[in-house]
Scaffold this motif. Structure first.
Motif, PDB file in Angstrom:
ATOM      1  N   TRP A  14       0.845  -1.192   0.000  1.00 50.12           N
ATOM      2  CA  TRP A  14       0.000   0.000   0.000  1.00 50.12           C
ATOM      3  C   TRP A  14       0.881   1.243   0.000  1.00 50.12           C
ATOM      4  O   TRP A  14       1.872   1.297   0.691  1.00 50.12           O
ATOM      5  N   GLY A  15       0.441   2.242  -0.757  1.00 50.19           N
ATOM      6  CA  GLY A  15       1.177   3.510  -0.781  1.00 50.19           C
ATOM      7  C   GLY A  15       0.749   4.383   0.392  1.00 50.19           C
ATOM      8  O   GLY A  15      -0.279   5.070   0.337  1.00 50.19           O
ATOM      9  N   ILE A  16       1.487   4.376   1.470  1.00 54.78           N
ATOM     10  CA  ILE A  16       1.146   5.100   2.696  1.00 54.78           C
ATOM     11  C   ILE A  16       2.017   6.356   2.769  1.00 54.78           C
ATOM     12  O   ILE A  16       3.257   6.275   2.611  1.00 54.78           O
ATOM     13  N   GLN A  17       1.396   7.488   2.995  1.00 53.50           N
ATOM     14  CA  GLN A  17       2.122   8.743   3.129  1.00 53.50           C
ATOM     15  C   GLN A  17       2.699   8.873   4.541  1.00 53.50           C
ATOM     16  O   GLN A  17       2.207   8.267   5.487  1.00 53.50           O
ATOM     17  N   LYS A  18       3.740   9.666   4.644  1.00 55.90           N
ATOM     18  CA  LYS A  18       4.394   9.893   5.927  1.00 55.90           C
ATOM     19  C   LYS A  18       3.522  10.784   6.803  1.00 55.90           C
ATOM     20  O   LYS A  18       2.943  11.763   6.331  1.00 55.90           O
ATOM     21  N   ARG A  19       3.385  10.405   8.075  1.00 59.36           N
ATOM     22  CA  ARG A  19       2.555  11.170   8.999  1.00 59.36           C
ATOM     23  C   ARG A  19       3.222  12.487   9.381  1.00 59.36           C
ATOM     24  O   ARG A  19       4.447  12.560   9.508  1.00 59.36           O
ATOM     25  N   GLN A  20       2.361  13.509   9.576  1.00 59.18           N
ATOM     26  CA  GLN A  20       2.862  14.806   9.997  1.00 59.18           C
ATOM     27  C   GLN A  20       3.082  14.820  11.510  1.00 59.18           C
ATOM     28  O   GLN A  20       2.437  14.086  12.251  1.00 59.18           O
ATOM     29  N   ILE A 169      -8.829   5.258   5.979  1.00 60.85           N
ATOM     30  CA  ILE A 169      -8.655   6.610   6.527  1.00 60.85           C
ATOM     31  C   ILE A 169      -7.560   6.526   7.599  1.00 60.85           C
ATOM     32  O   ILE A 169      -7.699   5.808   8.595  1.00 60.85           O
ATOM     33  N   MET A 170      -6.449   7.235   7.412  1.00 60.34           N
ATOM     34  CA  MET A 170      -5.294   7.154   8.303  1.00 60.34           C
ATOM     35  C   MET A 170      -5.312   8.207   9.400  1.00 60.34           C
ATOM     36  O   MET A 170      -4.272   8.511   9.980  1.00 60.34           O
ATOM     37  N   THR A 171      -6.467   8.814   9.709  1.00 60.32           N
ATOM     38  CA  THR A 171      -6.560   9.823  10.760  1.00 60.32           C
ATOM     39  C   THR A 171      -7.215   9.212  11.992  1.00 60.32           C
ATOM     40  O   THR A 171      -7.984   8.256  11.899  1.00 60.32           O
ATOM     41  N   SER A 172      -6.883   9.799  13.173  1.00 60.53           N
ATOM     42  CA  SER A 172      -7.452   9.335  14.427  1.00 60.53           C
ATOM     43  C   SER A 172      -8.274  10.450  15.041  1.00 60.53           C
ATOM     44  O   SER A 172      -8.339  11.572  14.517  1.00 60.53           O
ATOM     45  N   ASP A 177      -9.781  16.114  16.098  1.00 64.30           N
ATOM     46  CA  ASP A 177     -10.363  17.063  17.046  1.00 64.30           C
ATOM     47  C   ASP A 177      -9.346  18.024  17.648  1.00 64.30           C
ATOM     48  O   ASP A 177      -9.737  18.960  18.353  1.00 64.30           O
ATOM     49  N   PHE A 178      -8.067  17.807  17.440  1.00 58.78           N
ATOM     50  CA  PHE A 178      -7.065  18.666  18.068  1.00 58.78           C
ATOM     51  C   PHE A 178      -7.013  20.026  17.373  1.00 58.78           C
ATOM     52  O   PHE A 178      -6.989  20.107  16.132  1.00 58.78           O
ATOM     53  N   VAL A 179      -7.029  21.080  18.191  1.00 62.45           N
ATOM     54  CA  VAL A 179      -6.976  22.462  17.674  1.00 62.45           C
ATOM     55  C   VAL A 179      -5.613  23.028  18.040  1.00 62.45           C
ATOM     56  O   VAL A 179      -5.229  23.056  19.220  1.00 62.45           O
TER      57      VAL A 179
END
Length: 336
Positions: A14-20, A169-172, A177-179
């Motif tokens: 799978w082509g997974i992007q690097k997390r910020q 979806i690779m978000t948690s 919800d983090f601001v």
């Protein structure tokens, strides 16, 4: 045979992007008041000043000399008893036996050296004979055991892997919800460096100011008057053992050793079963002890390192007389 495992066959890259990086900045707000550099103990504690204390130590009054009475509870309560003189027990003198010593024991008196009969076997003749029936080598396990057919274990077949159609979806919940807040960096709270004071050190303390030296003198030693008089005469150098011991003449003990009898003057028979039954045999030298064994010819060496030799015939061996003489000399040396 298909050498591909199920992992390589079903795995999809799978082509997974690097997390910020969602690391937050420090939101600490430093205090604007000036640091007092004092503790609650320094603020609440008030030094009342030195307090003069009265000395309750009793005054030292020297005691005058007193005569030593020399009495004790042992001297006052001890009752002397009259001791009777020790009775000396006279031992009876030893009386040797008049009967001469025979030097025999119960074994020598009762043993006659008679030869007994050989022990007979108690085994019956029927037990020693041959059995009427032969052993059939059959057991209860061999007669009653039945071999059961074993079925092979069925293998479970897994279904073919079907990849999901919807993208993952690779978000948690923290990322969603983090601001993010814009916070200024914290300012260092290090105190400002002050100039070094070069004034001389006072080296004063409350101990040095309040302490007063007293003129104290060492108390003299109290020594009692000696009541026991020292002896003036010469030393007698005697003890109760020397004064009361009476020497006695020792009694001579008689020897109980038996009288030696006249021994036989016949020569000793030094023959043994080994001397009479031993047959001397010729000692042969192993040919492997020589680098080139006489009577043998080298042929080849095996891959493992073993050297092979061939034995010579009688004619060929006649030409090697020097080697035979060497073997005879070694045999004579080993015999000697």
């Amino acid at each position: 045979m298909d050498l591909k495992p199920t992992y390589k066959d079903d795995y999809r890259v799978w082509g997974i992007q690097k997390r910020q990086n969602f690391k937050t900045q420090d939101n600490l707000k430093p205090c604007t008041d000036r640091f007092s550099n004092t503790t609650t103990f320094q603020d609440d504690y008030h030094f009342p000043g030195p307090i003069s204390k009265e000395n309750f130590k009793p005054a030292h009054v020297p005691m005058g000399p007193r005569p030593f009475d020399g009495l004790s509870s042992y001297k006052q309560e001890y009752i002397p008893y009259s001791v009777e003189p020790y009775k000396c027990i006279q031992r009876e003198p030893h009386k040797p036996s008049v009967i001469p010593f025979d030097g025999l024991t119960t074994q020598r008196k009762d043993y006659k050296g008679l030869r007994g009969e050989a022990s007979k076997s108690v085994r019956s003749k029927a037990a020693r004979g041959t059995p009427a029936h032969k052993f059939n080598c059959s057991t209860e396990f061999r007669d009653n055991y039945k071999s059961w057919p074993i079925r092979p274990i069925p293998l479970h077949k897994y279904g073919k892997y079907v990849p999901p159609e919807v993208a993952m979806i690779m978000t948690s919940t923290a990322h969603a919800d983090f601001v993010e807040h814009q916070i200024s960096p914290a300012v260092a709270v290090c105190p400002q460096t002050q100039a070094w004071n070069c004034s001389p050190f006072e080296s004063k303390s409350t101990m040095k100011d309040d302490y007063k030296l007293w003129d104290a003198k060492a108390a003299p030693l109290i020594r009692g008057v000696q009541q026991i008089e020292k002896p003036t005469g010469p030393f007698e150098n005697t003890t109760t053992f020397r004064a009361d011991y009476v020497s006695h003449a020792p009694a001579r003990t008689l020897s109980c050793k038996p009288i030696l009898t006249v021994q036989c003057c016949q020569p000793l028979d030094n023959e043994t079963t080994y001397c009479t039954s031993y047959i001397p045999k010729e000692i042969k030298v192993c040919p492997a002890a020589f680098a080139n064994p006489p009577g043998y010819v080298y042929e080849e060496t095996q891959p493992r390192g073993h050297r092979l030799y061939r034995k010579l015939s009688a004619r060929q061996n006649g030409n090697t007389a020097n080697a035979a003489r060497k073997v005879n000399s070694v045999l004579d040396y080993t015999r000697n």
